[in-house]
Design a protein around this motif. Structure first.
Motif, PDB file in Angstrom:
ATOM      1  N   ALA A 183       7.788   8.243  -2.432  1.00 56.40           N
ATOM      2  CA  ALA A 183       7.586   6.483  -2.668  1.00 56.40           C
ATOM      3  C   ALA A 183       6.262   6.435  -3.465  1.00 56.40           C
ATOM      4  O   ALA A 183       6.216   5.387  -4.447  1.00 56.40           O
ATOM      5  N   LYS A 184       5.190   7.100  -3.087  1.00 59.85           N
ATOM      6  CA  LYS A 184       4.012   6.984  -3.790  1.00 59.85           C
ATOM      7  C   LYS A 184       4.005   7.274  -5.346  1.00 59.85           C
ATOM      8  O   LYS A 184       3.466   6.749  -6.126  1.00 59.85           O
ATOM      9  N   ASN A 185       4.886   8.305  -5.544  1.00 61.75           N
ATOM     10  CA  ASN A 185       4.934   8.828  -7.033  1.00 61.75           C
ATOM     11  C   ASN A 185       5.885   7.650  -7.700  1.00 61.75           C
ATOM     12  O   ASN A 185       5.552   7.115  -9.153  1.00 61.75           O
ATOM     13  N   GLU A 186       7.017   7.163  -7.195  1.00 64.06           N
ATOM     14  CA  GLU A 186       7.527   5.869  -7.531  1.00 64.06           C
ATOM     15  C   GLU A 186       6.629   4.670  -7.941  1.00 64.06           C
ATOM     16  O   GLU A 186       6.782   4.076  -8.894  1.00 64.06           O
ATOM     17  N   GLU A 187       5.746   4.505  -7.177  1.00 66.55           N
ATOM     18  CA  GLU A 187       4.642   3.390  -7.189  1.00 66.55           C
ATOM     19  C   GLU A 187       3.961   3.406  -8.418  1.00 66.55           C
ATOM     20  O   GLU A 187       3.617   2.484  -8.946  1.00 66.55           O
ATOM     21  N   ALA A 188       3.384   4.546  -8.742  1.00 70.81           N
ATOM     22  CA  ALA A 188       2.462   5.152  -9.743  1.00 70.81           C
ATOM     23  C   ALA A 188       3.185   4.758 -10.855  1.00 70.81           C
ATOM     24  O   ALA A 188       2.505   4.032 -11.794  1.00 70.81           O
ATOM     25  N   ILE A 189       4.589   5.221 -11.158  1.00 71.30           N
ATOM     26  CA  ILE A 189       5.056   4.859 -12.487  1.00 71.30           C
ATOM     27  C   ILE A 189       5.686   3.151 -12.408  1.00 71.30           C
ATOM     28  O   ILE A 189       5.546   2.971 -13.615  1.00 71.30           O
ATOM     29  N   LEU A 190       6.022   2.757 -11.178  1.00 74.73           N
ATOM     30  CA  LEU A 190       6.322   1.196 -11.518  1.00 74.73           C
ATOM     31  C   LEU A 190       4.995   0.378 -11.932  1.00 74.73           C
ATOM     32  O   LEU A 190       5.142  -0.551 -12.541  1.00 74.73           O
ATOM     33  N   ARG A 191       3.973   0.862 -11.274  1.00 74.17           N
ATOM     34  CA  ARG A 191       2.581   0.119 -11.552  1.00 74.17           C
ATOM     35  C   ARG A 191       2.193   0.344 -13.112  1.00 74.17           C
ATOM     36  O   ARG A 191       1.597  -0.562 -13.755  1.00 74.17           O
ATOM     37  N   GLN A 192       2.707   1.538 -13.604  1.00 75.17           N
ATOM     38  CA  GLN A 192       2.303   1.801 -14.946  1.00 75.17           C
ATOM     39  C   GLN A 192       3.358   0.998 -15.986  1.00 75.17           C
ATOM     40  O   GLN A 192       2.953   0.521 -17.162  1.00 75.17           O
ATOM     41  N   THR A 193       4.340   0.917 -15.396  1.00 72.55           N
ATOM     42  CA  THR A 193       5.561   0.499 -16.501  1.00 72.55           C
ATOM     43  C   THR A 193       5.610  -1.466 -16.328  1.00 72.55           C
ATOM     44  O   THR A 193       5.818  -1.706 -17.494  1.00 72.55           O
ATOM     45  N   PHE A 194       5.170  -1.904 -15.102  1.00 74.28           N
ATOM     46  CA  PHE A 194       5.653  -3.278 -14.925  1.00 74.28           C
ATOM     47  C   PHE A 194       4.242  -3.856 -14.572  1.00 74.28           C
ATOM     48  O   PHE A 194       3.707  -3.674 -13.353  1.00 74.28           O
ATOM     49  N   PRO A 195       3.465  -4.493 -15.533  1.00 68.83           N
ATOM     50  CA  PRO A 195       2.134  -5.187 -14.853  1.00 68.83           C
ATOM     51  C   PRO A 195       2.237  -6.244 -13.716  1.00 68.83           C
ATOM     52  O   PRO A 195       1.401  -6.197 -12.799  1.00 68.83           O
ATOM     53  N   GLU A 196       3.480  -6.754 -13.442  1.00 67.60           N
ATOM     54  CA  GLU A 196       3.714  -7.805 -12.398  1.00 67.60           C
ATOM     55  C   GLU A 196       3.796  -6.893 -11.025  1.00 67.60           C
ATOM     56  O   GLU A 196       4.141  -7.563  -9.973  1.00 67.60           O
ATOM     57  N   TYR A 197       3.911  -5.579 -10.925  1.00 70.18           N
ATOM     58  CA  TYR A 197       3.926  -4.754  -9.967  1.00 70.18           C
ATOM     59  C   TYR A 197       2.836  -5.089  -9.035  1.00 70.18           C
ATOM     60  O   TYR A 197       2.611  -4.852  -8.025  1.00 70.18           O
ATOM     61  N   HIS A 198       1.705  -5.177  -9.638  1.00 66.87           N
ATOM     62  CA  HIS A 198       0.379  -5.235  -9.033  1.00 66.87           C
ATOM     63  C   HIS A 198       0.352  -6.215  -7.761  1.00 66.87           C
ATOM     64  O   HIS A 198       0.082  -6.132  -6.897  1.00 66.87           O
ATOM     65  N   ALA A 199       0.847  -7.544  -8.563  1.00 69.44           N
ATOM     66  CA  ALA A 199       1.221  -8.656  -7.371  1.00 69.44           C
ATOM     67  C   ALA A 199       2.052  -8.560  -6.547  1.00 69.44           C
ATOM     68  O   ALA A 199       1.825  -8.919  -5.323  1.00 69.44           O
ATOM     69  N   TYR A 200       3.212  -7.779  -6.818  1.00 65.71           N
ATOM     70  CA  TYR A 200       4.216  -7.527  -5.909  1.00 65.71           C
ATOM     71  C   TYR A 200       3.554  -6.395  -4.735  1.00 65.71           C
ATOM     72  O   TYR A 200       3.991  -6.970  -3.521  1.00 65.71           O
ATOM     73  N   GLU A 201       2.873  -5.665  -5.023  1.00 60.74           N
ATOM     74  CA  GLU A 201       2.291  -4.659  -4.088  1.00 60.74           C
ATOM     75  C   GLU A 201       1.397  -5.251  -3.209  1.00 60.74           C
ATOM     76  O   GLU A 201       1.408  -4.923  -1.918  1.00 60.74           O
ATOM     77  N   ARG A 202       0.575  -6.104  -3.807  1.00 59.58           N
ATOM     78  CA  ARG A 202      -0.277  -7.064  -2.644  1.00 59.58           C
ATOM     79  C   ARG A 202       0.321  -7.995  -1.676  1.00 59.58           C
ATOM     80  O   ARG A 202      -0.416  -8.107  -0.738  1.00 59.58           O
ATOM     81  N   THR A 203       1.425  -8.447  -2.109  1.00 60.28           N
ATOM     82  CA  THR A 203       1.914  -9.281  -1.119  1.00 60.28           C
ATOM     83  C   THR A 203       2.915  -8.726  -0.513  1.00 60.28           C
ATOM     84  O   THR A 203       3.532  -9.581   0.628  1.00 60.28           O
ATOM     85  N   THR A 204       3.668  -7.638  -0.672  1.00 57.89           N
ATOM     86  CA  THR A 204       4.762  -7.065   0.110  1.00 57.89           C
ATOM     87  C   THR A 204       4.395  -5.499   0.613  1.00 57.89           C
ATOM     88  O   THR A 204       3.905  -4.664   0.150  1.00 57.89           O
ATOM     89  N   PRO A 205       4.593  -5.201   1.871  1.00 57.96           N
ATOM     90  CA  PRO A 205       4.435  -4.294   2.581  1.00 57.96           C
ATOM     91  C   PRO A 205       4.919  -3.015   2.125  1.00 57.96           C
ATOM     92  O   PRO A 205       6.126  -3.191   1.662  1.00 57.96           O
TER      93      PRO A 205
END
Length: 217
Positions: A183-205
């Protein structure tokens, strides 16, 4: 020219096909036994096979990748985290207890059905490897960032109970650790590919829902 995604898809299809065939053989052998516990074990094994077939279908149907994690660690973690406990279930005998198998069957059923539900929302962005295909933030993905892994954990818990032993528990703990790393590996590539992932990550456990996240978008 063969792409890395195509080669990965072929390998996963072959692995799942072999495991499913091996599972069907074990299913037939277990079915020949006459105890009520063995009959229930047949049902739990059927659930395990159905779970693998589901992953096979989603692998064939998935979208092309927009980003993929590099390095051998992410690939080994993804494959081991996906198949470790499934392989163990075919190698370690089921417990000969009706109570144990009923409990296991309930967890496997809940885990499989809820996984189907999560995959409905995830759609063609599903991937076994740490790959970014499409950012999904609705439905169960508005409650936690990895609802499919939560559902798979329920399924895996049922498999562990069905084949309960010290070895199976140890492998189950390893499976959960691998899935967390995956899951941590997936988050790293999602964060890199989709800039909007940062906001999603801050608001969703990540895995455990909060009261505020229970309001589906």
């Amino acid at each position: 020219m063969l792409t890395e995604d195509f080669i990965g898809r072929v390998v996963i299809v072959l692995v799942v096909t072999v495991l499913t065939t091996f599972g069907a053989i074990h299913l037939f052998v277990t079915f020949q036994q006459e105890t009520s516990a063995s009959s229930l074990a047949v049902v739990t094994r059927t659930g395990t096979i159905a779970f693998m077939v589901l992953q096979l279908v989603m692998t064939v149907w998935r979208l092309p990748p927009k980003g993929t994690a590099r390095g051998i660690e992410s690939r080994v973690t993804s494959v081991a985290g996906t198949f470790l406990i499934l392989v163990a279930a075919f190698l370690i005998p089921a417990v000969d207890s009706e109570t144990v198998q009923v409990t296991a069957l309930c967890l496997i059923f809940v885990g499989t059905v809820s996984s189907f539900f999560c995959l409905y929302w995830l759609g063609r962005s599903f991937s076994i490897m740490a790959t970014a295909r499409k950012l999904v933030t609705s439905g169960p993905y508005s409650i936690v960032r990895h609802p499919l892994y939560v559902c798979e954990a329920i399924f895996v818990s049922g498999v562990i109970i069905s084949h309960f032993s010290a070895l199976m528990v140890a492998l189950g703990v390893l499976q959960f650790l691998l899935q967390y790393r995956r899951a941590k590996n997936e988050e790293a590539i999602l964060r890199q590919t989709f800039p909007e992932y940062h906001a999603y990550e801050r608001t969703t456990p990540m895995l455990i829902p909060s009261l505020s996240s229970l309001d589906w978008r």
